[in-house]
Design an enzyme around this catalytic site. Structure first.
Site, PDB file in Angstrom:
ATOM      1  N   LYS A 123       0.868  -1.169   0.000  1.00 45.11           N
ATOM      2  CA  LYS A 123       0.000   0.000   0.000  1.00 45.11           C
ATOM      3  C   LYS A 123       0.911   1.227   0.000  1.00 45.11           C
ATOM      4  CE  LYS A 123      -3.875   2.040   2.631  1.00 45.11           C
ATOM      5  NZ  LYS A 123      -4.802   1.829   3.769  1.00 45.11           N
ATOM      6  N   SER A 180      -9.688   2.045   2.781  1.00 45.47           N
ATOM      7  CA  SER A 180      -8.763   2.792   1.942  1.00 45.47           C
ATOM      8  C   SER A 180      -7.769   1.919   1.185  1.00 45.47           C
ATOM      9  CB  SER A 180      -7.975   3.787   2.800  1.00 45.47           C
ATOM     10  OG  SER A 180      -7.158   3.088   3.742  1.00 45.47           O
ATOM     11  N   SER A 227     -10.056  -0.261   6.915  1.00 45.14           N
ATOM     12  CA  SER A 227      -9.412  -0.063   5.612  1.00 45.14           C
ATOM     13  C   SER A 227      -8.748  -1.293   5.016  1.00 45.14           C
ATOM     14  CB  SER A 227      -8.375   1.061   5.699  1.00 45.14           C
ATOM     15  OG  SER A 227      -9.031   2.307   5.662  1.00 45.14           O
TER      16      SER A 227
END
Lengths: 513, 96, 483
Positions: free
Chosen positions: C75, C150, C174
């Site tokens: 990420k 996210s 997330s």
């Protein structure tokens, strides 16, 4: 303009009473920063001692320094304060270029140290107890260099993250003199405890003063102003004096004091409002989510307490009460720990009697203590001062000086000679015994040698002897002088006098010694 | 929960985020609606009885030893700066 | 890469049936082939191939680390030395960290091969991956739908078969919510289990690094590599990490699963509830005991979270001021101008909104009613879990109230968007570990089952997921077009 004219003592303030509280920032003398492993050494080239955390790079996290915590606890114990079992690091949020994270890690609602007190000796000898509300850990900001560039400021983050102990007094001080005496007492204490180097020029000991005035007898606090970062004891005193005067003038003109931050302008001896601080700050304090609560166990506190030595005010009291030193001497000796420790070592290092049969304690312990004090504050202080050396770097150690003072105390040398010997010791010529022997400086108090010299003098000046015996007492000094001359000034004066009187008296009976 | 424009301006100023006058009405409305969520918190009558919780675990802070462990990375850090001169970070002149 | 779990890939690598370089090249090619998903912000081909070659050398020598040669994605919130790390923000568009996050270091040390940086909601603020400066990510199951957020890029990359796993972060759901939306397995470990060093902060008391993968077993392999104490993070816990892989063999027999009544509330779609109940019934068939439990303050989790997270964020994001790194506005006229314009330009709308909300919640006069109140409610929520865990081993419910929604559907309404986190945020407030597992389909889209465990019981959690996945094949389903 004399300071007393500007700021009369509280009693003379008449209708007004000043109320002052100090916020002192003492830089804790750790090797690394409060939350990063960067060095704290003063004077590095810009930004060379700023770790990723100190410039707040994304993803960096604070990891706290145990030594800073322990030094804070040490201070707390020294002022008899409460050490919180649990205290909290909080974020103080504001934007400023020298504040890299946009917040300062500090302590707010639960400081590590609270409710202490410090005895403070004023110049007139009175001792007041100053309440210290709290002392908390926080990180320093970086440094803005406003004159670095044209139309721009430069920022150096070397200082960012250096550990500070913010020491907050209650608003209990009532004159600039009291405030400075308190400031000095804290300065002495933090150096005494070995937690801060106390260097004002380098900014390791800084002070903000909150000043207000109110009608005498009122218990309501007036509106206060804060005077920021004054970097000498003298300027703190002057800035507070000026500010008290100014506020009284404002109030007597029927105006109101505005709560604001002011800067002291030493060149013009005045304070002026700090620009850009006109709006009230909203710091949005909240517990730092990167840092769980600070927990201190009773065992940890006791371990730190065990390393505390006698504190300056206790030692000052002991010097007065046990050693019989004058207050002023005791206060001067205890102004810093190295001096007090030197004095302590000097007192203890008194050597045994050099001559068999001589009185081991001719002047008594209190006289020895006073003699030591006189030399530490006199000859030694002067020599250190001239050489610009701290007492830790003295060229004459306490045992060495004790050796010299012992010879002075037992009459081997006079005070005048002792100073000469001290100078030679300072110059590295050896210990007192060696120098006295090498230069032949010992006083002659041996009765045989004295008697021989006296006999020779009396034989040389028979008519003066006759005059003396007829009643011209003043001639005694003539014989003393002549004998001293013969002995190159090294005769022990009291002994010489006694022997002369004896011989001049005995001559009448036709008997020699 | 309604937020007036003056409050939005004050908060934006505290947060140092430029907000154009034209944005104010929409922003005030959005913030008001988000903050209204929190009204439910006031209804939690049993919240008075408990201590606020700032950290997930009842964890004590751990400390590191006082050791200088960082080396000089100034050149790397300064290279990230939008403006740096003479090894200093540069900002428009600050007047005190 | 279909069907290729980490263990099978590791076996093939060790048997030299495939090279790390070939796997890396295949993953990079797949990432490019699926650029339609917009799952990546940056592909780091050179670094990936170099790491793959190192893995191949180690494999040849026979001293390869456990994940040697396994490709994956980070990420783009984990700092990677020499590879730009944007947090999907214009603010950090050109930020190249000179250091690695601990998670990055550990995965590199374990031999895994990072092929790039996955897209996300800006600063991890969002539940749809629509708040990215680099554009939205699309759901591999339906390109008109969001992947969740996210960690949307991470989830899409795994679901599309580009990589077998990806790192993620979970502040309010997330990892779990995008895992649910994309039909994969997502693990949010206990707070403090995985170091936050080098993981760009959103809300420090909630942020948690974790993993998105195809199965609970793969999550266990990755967690084993990244878990453990880190002296660079003062909130990292000292508990030694367990042997998560060895613990997988613990069966569901006698495990008490608390079915949280509140997690099947009014907003939960029927199809989602039905799928989750079916998955729980399967657990029961494996020997688990289902017990109804109640988490009475569950309805306060969203209000508390949407005060605490923005409050922390408002402070964490104050460092982005245009002075030391990151976006700086052109030609600042004054310090004030530098700050306000750099921040207004550098942050997207949702980030600005949350900073303002958080600033408000902490400001004088509102602190007690907002921040402090939320922290008290946080305690009530944590206490609910503690009470429930006195009688059960795990707590279960749907990860999300609905399946993946359409792009743009909730973008205009922050409150509707926040409601998607209703079942996930409480876990972060309490600092617990949780796992989202594929649990069938509704409207043709994946449904997630959330299992929650007591703090630091990741081994129990992963074993339960593994046992369920032994008996089911939901986690093996892949969208069409998957590599």
């Amino acid at each position: 303009m004399s300071s007393s004219a500007l700021n009369p003592q509280p009693a003379a303030l008449g209708t007004w009473q000043a109320v002052i509280g100090l916020e002192i920032h003492a830089q804790l003398n750790t090797a690394s920063k409060l939350f990063s492993g960067a060095a704290t050494a003063y004077g590095a080239a810009p930004n060379r001692q700023a770790a990723a955390l100190d410039v707040a790079l994304p993803g960096t996290l604070p990891v706290p320094n145990r030594a800073a915590r322990d030094k804070a606890i040490r201070f707390g114990l020294a002022i008899g304060a409460r050490i919180a079992e649990q205290s909290i690091f909080a974020r103080k949020n504001y934007f400023y270029p020298d504040l890299p994270k946009g917040y300062q890690i500090s302590q707010y609602e639960r400081p590590i140290v609270s409710d202490g007190r410090l005895p403070v000796r004023l110049d007139d000898g009175r001792v007041i107890e100053v309440a210290i509300q709290r002392a908390h850990l926080e990180e320093d900001a970086g440094k803005s260099l406003h004159d670095a560039f044209h139309a721009a400021s430069g920022i150096d983050f070397n200082r960012a993250g250096v550990p500070l102990l913010e020491i907050v007094s209650a608003p209990v001080l009532h004159s600039a003199q009291e405030a400075v005496a308190y400031l000095r007492a804290v300065h002495t204490l933090v150096r005494w405890l070995g937690i801060c180097d106390g260097n004002l020029q380098e900014g390791s000991f800084r002070c903000d003063a909150n000043v207000s005035v109110r009608p005498a007898g009122s218990s309501v606090l007036g509106t206060r102003t804060e005077i920021k970062n004054v970097n000498s004891f003298r300027f703190v005193e002057k800035a507070i004096e000026y500010e008290i005067e100014r506020q009284i003038r404002v109030l007597e003109n029927g105006e109101r004091v505005v709560q604001e931050t002011r800067l002291y302008d030493a060149a013009h001896h005045r304070t002026r409002p700090l620009r850009g601080k006109e709006e009230a700050e909203d710091y949005r304090y909240f517990p730092d989510p990167d840092l769980p609560p600070i927990v201190v166990t009773a065992a940890e506190i006791e371990a730190i307490r065990a390393t505390l030595s006698e504190l300056p005010h206790a030692r000052r009291r002991r010097y007065v009460e046990t050693l019989g030193l004058p207050e002023a001497d005791a206060a001067q000796l205890c102004a810093d720990k190295a001096t007090a420790d030197y004095y302590e070592a000097l007192c203890a290092a008194r050597p045994g009697p050099a001559k068999p049969g001589a009185d081991a304690n001719p002047a008594g312990g209190r006289e020895w203590a006073k003699l030591c004090a006189n030399w530490v504050l006199g000859e030694l202080a002067a020599a250190l001062n001239a050489a610009e050396l701290p007492i830790e770097a003295t060229r004459v150690t306490a045992p060495a000086l004790a050796g010299l003072l012992a010879r002075l105390a037992d009459g081997t040398i006079s005070g005048r000679i002792a100073k000469e010997v001290f100078a030679a010791m300072w110059a590295g010529e050896g210990d007192a015994e060696t120098i006295i022997a090498a230069r032949g400086l010992a006083q002659i108090s041996d009765d045989g040698a004295l008697a021989a010299a006296i006999d020779a003098v009396l034989a040389e000046f028979p008519s003066q002897v006759q005059d003396y015996r007829r009643g011209n007492d003043k001639l005694l000094q003539f014989f003393v002088g002549q004998t001293m001359k013969r002995l190159r000034g090294q005769a022990h004066p009291q002994r010489l006098n006694a022997l002369l009187r004896e011989k001049l008296g005995s001559r009448a009976e036709g008997r020699g010694l | 929960m309604s937020i007036d424009h003056a409050t939005v301006r004050r908060i934006a100023r505290l947060a140092r985020i430029a907000v154009a006058e034209a944005e104010l009405p929409a922003l005030a409305d959005e913030l008001g609606r988000v903050l209204a969520l929190a009204d439910a918190l006031a209804a939690a009558s049993d919240a008075h009885a408990v201590e606020p919780m700032a950290h997930p675990h009842a964890q004590a802070l751990r400390w590191r030893d006082d050791v200088v462990s960082e080396t000089d990375h100034a050149d790397e850090w300064l290279a990230l700066a939008p403006e740096a001169r003479a090894d200093l970070y540069v900002v428009p002149k600050v007047i005190e | 890469m279909s069907g290729g779990g980490i263990a099978q890939l590791a076996q093939a690598l060790r048997a030299r049936r495939v090279s790390a370089r070939a796997l890396a090249e295949r993953a990079l090619a797949a990432a490019r082939a699926r650029s339609d998903l917009n799952a990546f912000i940056t592909l780091s081909e050179d670094a990936a191939l170099a790491a793959a070659d190192r893995a191949d050398a180690a494999l040849a020598r026979g001293d390869a680390a456990p994940l040697a040669g396994i490709p994956f994605a980070h990420k783009d919130i984990f700092c990677t030395r020499g590879i730009r790390t944007t947090c999907a923000s214009r603010m950090l568009e050109r930020f190249v960290p000179p250091y690695d996050a601990t998670v990055v270091e550990r995965l590199a040390a374990a031999g895994a091969v990072a092929i790039g940086k996955a897209n996300l909601d800006e600063f991890a603020m969002g539940s749809s991956n629509e708040n990215s400066h680099f554009g939205p990510v699309r759901n591999p199951w339906d390109a008109t739908r969001v992947p969740g957020g996210s960690s949307g890029g991470s989830a899409a990359a795994v679901a599309a078969g580009i990589v077998p796993f990806a790192t993620g972060t979970d502040t309010g759901g997330s990892i779990r919510q995008p895992a649910a939306f994309c039909g994969i397995t997502g693990l949010k470990p206990s707070y403090g289990r995985v170091s936050r060093f080098g993981m760009i902060a959103f809300a420090s008391s909630l942020d948690c690094g974790g993993v998105l993968a195809r199965s609970a077993e793969d999550c266990a392999h990755v967690l084993a590599a990244i878990a453990g104490h880190d002296p660079r993070d003062a909130t990292s816990v000292a508990h030694p990490a367990e042997d998560y892989v060895a613990a997988l063999s613990t069966t569901l027999k006698g495990i008490r699963i608390g079915v949280a009544r509140e997690y099947f509330g009014a907003g939960v779609a029927d199809g989602v509830a039905a799928a989750v109940r079916a998955a729980l019934a399967e657990c029961e068939r494996q020997g688990a005991r289902l017990v109804e439990v109640s988490l009475p303050h569950a309805h306060l989790a969203i209000p508390a979270y949407y005060v605490i997270a923005p409050a922390e964020a408002s402070s964490n994001l104050a460092r982005y001021d245009g002075v030391r790194y990151g976006h700086r506005c052109d030609d600042p006229q004054s310090l004030e101008d530098l700050y306000t314009r750099s921040r207004a330009e550098g942050f997207g709308r949702e980030v600005r909104r949350r900073i303002l909300v958080g600033t408000y919640a902490l400001s004088a006069g509102y602190y007690d009613a907002y921040y402090l109140r939320a922290q008290r409610v946080r305690r009530l929520i944590a206490d609910d879990f503690a009470a429930a865990f006195a009688t059960v081993d795990l707590i279960a419910g749907p990860t999300t109230p609905t399946v993946a929604f359409r792009l743009g559907e909730k973008a205009a309404d922050p409150l509707a968007m926040y409601a998607a986190d209703v079942n996930t945020v409480a876990v972060n407030l309490a600092g617990l570990p949780a796992l989202s597992l594929p649990a069938g389909f509704s409207e043709g889209l994946p449904v997630g089952l959330q299992l929650i465990a007591p703090a630091f019981a990741e081994a129990r959690l992963l074993a339960a997921g593994y046992q369920l996945q032994l008996a089911t094949d939901w986690h093996l389903r892949q969208p069409t077009g998957a590599k």
